[in-house]
Design an enzyme around this catalytic site. Structure first.
Site, PDB file in Angstrom:
ATOM      1  N   CYS A  77       1.129  -1.062  -0.188  1.00  0.00           N
ATOM      2  CA  CYS A  77      -0.235   0.386   0.002  1.00  0.00           C
ATOM      3  C   CYS A  77       0.412   0.810  -0.154  1.00  0.00           C
ATOM      4  CB  CYS A  77      -0.971   0.529   1.228  1.00  0.00           C
ATOM      5  SG  CYS A  77      -2.598   1.320   1.333  1.00  0.00           S
ATOM      6  N   CYS A  80       0.594   3.301   3.579  1.00  0.00           N
ATOM      7  CA  CYS A  80       1.281   2.942   4.778  1.00  0.00           C
ATOM      8  C   CYS A  80       2.230   3.987   4.923  1.00  0.00           C
ATOM      9  CB  CYS A  80       1.159   1.750   4.811  1.00  0.00           C
ATOM     10  SG  CYS A  80      -0.608   0.522   5.571  1.00  0.00           S
ATOM     11  N   HIS A 122      -3.571   0.726   7.989  1.00  0.00           N
ATOM     12  CA  HIS A 122      -4.543   0.160   7.068  1.00  0.00           C
ATOM     13  C   HIS A 122      -5.375  -0.347   7.449  1.00  0.00           C
ATOM     14  CE1 HIS A 122      -3.870  -1.539   2.590  1.00  0.00           C
ATOM     15  NE2 HIS A 122      -4.986  -1.537   3.306  1.00  0.00           N
ATOM     16  N   ASN A 162     -13.899   9.140  -0.705  1.00  0.00           N
ATOM     17  CA  ASN A 162     -14.600   8.142  -0.894  1.00  0.00           C
ATOM     18  C   ASN A 162     -14.258   6.736  -0.534  1.00  0.00           C
ATOM     19  OD1 ASN A 162     -15.626   9.474  -3.082  1.00  0.00           O
ATOM     20  ND2 ASN A 162     -14.262   8.884  -4.923  1.00  0.00           N
ATOM     21  N   HIS A 173      -6.471   1.915   1.576  1.00  0.00           N
ATOM     22  CA  HIS A 173      -5.872   2.534   2.742  1.00  0.00           C
ATOM     23  C   HIS A 173      -7.141   3.463   3.699  1.00  0.00           C
ATOM     24  CE1 HIS A 173      -2.668   3.856   6.268  1.00  0.00           C
ATOM     25  NE2 HIS A 173      -3.291   4.805   5.814  1.00  0.00           N
ATOM     26  N   HIS A 175      -8.735   7.382   4.096  1.00  0.00           N
ATOM     27  CA  HIS A 175      -8.068   8.100   3.006  1.00  0.00           C
ATOM     28  C   HIS A 175      -9.750   8.654   2.092  1.00  0.00           C
ATOM     29  CE1 HIS A 175      -7.785   5.671  -1.146  1.00  0.00           C
ATOM     30  NE2 HIS A 175      -7.645   7.051  -1.490  1.00  0.00           N
ATOM     31  N   GLN A 177      -9.587  12.632   0.030  1.00  0.00           N
ATOM     32  CA  GLN A 177      -8.930  14.103  -0.953  1.00  0.00           C
ATOM     33  C   GLN A 177      -9.618  15.168  -0.714  1.00  0.00           C
ATOM     34  OE1 GLN A 177      -8.193  12.166  -5.218  1.00  0.00           O
ATOM     35  NE2 GLN A 177      -9.344  10.618  -5.001  1.00  0.00           N
TER      36      GLN A 177
END
Length: 348
Positions: A77, A80, A122, A162, A173, A175, A177
């Site tokens: 990933c 991470c 993660h 999303n 992971h 997250h 934006q």
């Protein structure tokens, strides 16, 4: 670097020149960032903006994004923290919240896109964060909103997440934006036009009036606290849809007070837990911050978060078919009042 409201920001750069910002609690030890040893080449994004003559909508073509990383195994990933054998976008061996310029940006030159990593763990989701960790994410959102809004090539700052493969995520992971658009996106142009019409007719703010009506009517309110209310909108488009509004009109996340940031973190975690309790597993969702435009119609905007899921039953997805995709006319299988009642019961 000390950011407002008590978070500590540490600035560094990745090997290809992209910015990386670490956000830590204010009382955390000063961070000395490690060097990115990957030796990446300078990014050369290919972005083309075109305006649809029929609608006036700006369409973005970012062909370099076809090569972006897609659902790698956990031990590879890129979000991470760096571990032996897996150098990542985060060179340090651990972090709280990290934000960096996207390696595969949707906008470049005019505009900017950034990735916000909510935690180094993660296997967690935003729902699993402590209130303190969620609060640190709010600080990162606020700080990046203020900085991006000051850029002359940015007209709108959009923070979003999303979650779930059904939504189309390319990295598992936890997250989100931030898109700093060089134009006002279509949905916000529509909302601002409606808000302007309402202001001219009623003499008041459209969003404030919607919030007041929902709080007074009550049947679609899911949860609330001292400064925020979460409700299913009267004309919800999606099978599960909840909007979170502060009780005070503010233009963007950066304008929230310390109390409002605290209360948001508390209420948002509550609503997300109700989402995940709906069918007994993690509900795919989109969380979309709706702030005011950076310049045009800023006084008409009203910061709020729209949280929606495409899952209409435990084993069914709401697809945008003929009416929705062809005409933009939504047809829903769920009543907003029923969804609100179900979500209230999930949390009881």
């Amino acid at each position: 670097m000390q950011t407002p409201r008590g978070a500590r920001r540490t600035d560094t750069q990745l090997s290809d020149g992209r910015d990386l910002f670490y956000y830590d609690p204010a009382d955390a030890p000063a961070r000395v960032p490690l060097e990115d040893t990957r030796g990446l080449p300078e990014p050369k994004p290919q972005v083309d903006l075109r305006t649809d003559p029929l609608t006036g909508d700006v369409i973005t073509y970012a062909t370099h994004r076809n090569t972006r990383t897609y659902l790698p195994p956990a031990d590879q990933c890129p979000l991470c923290a760096t571990k032996p054998g897996n150098p990542t976008e985060i060179p340090d061996h651990d972090y709280n919240v990290a934000v960096f310029a996207n390696r595969f940006p949707s906008f470049a030159g005019p505009g900017r896109t950034e990735v916000v990593c909510f935690t180094s763990d993660h296997d967690k989701s935003f729902t699993d964060l402590s209130q303190g960790q969620a609060r640190l994410v709010v600080e990162a959102w606020a700080d990046r909103t203020a900085e991006l809004s000051a850029r002359p090539d940015v007209e709108y700052v959009f923070a979003f997440e999303n979650r779930g493969r059904e939504i189309g995520v390319t990295l598992n992971h936890p997250h989100g934006q931030i898109y700093a658009y060089p134009f006002v996106p279509p949905r916000m142009r529509t909302l601002m036009a409606r808000a302007r019409e309402h202001q001219e007719v009623a003499g008041s703010n459209l969003f404030a009036d919607v919030l007041a009506a929902e709080r007074k009517e009550g049947t679609r309110v899911v949860a609330e606290n001292g400064t925020w209310t979460a409700f299913v909108p009267e004309a919800a488009r999606w099978p599960v849809e909840v909007h979170l509004y502060p009780h005070r009109q503010v233009a963007d996340i950066a304008e929230l007070t310390t109390e409002e940031r605290d209360d948001f973190a508390e209420l948002y975690l509550d609503v997300l837990s109700r989402f995940d309790g709906l069918y007994g597993d993690r509900l795919p969702y989109i969380a979309a911050w709706h702030a005011a435009p950076v310049r045009a119609d800023r006084e008409l905007g009203y910061l709020h978060l729209e949280l929606l899921s495409i899952r209409r039953a435990a084993d069914k997805i709401k697809y945008l078919a003929g009416s929705e995709s062809g005409m933009g006319a939504f047809i829903s299988d769920t009543r907003p009042e029923d969804v609100a009642e179900t979500l209230r019961k999930v949390g009881s």
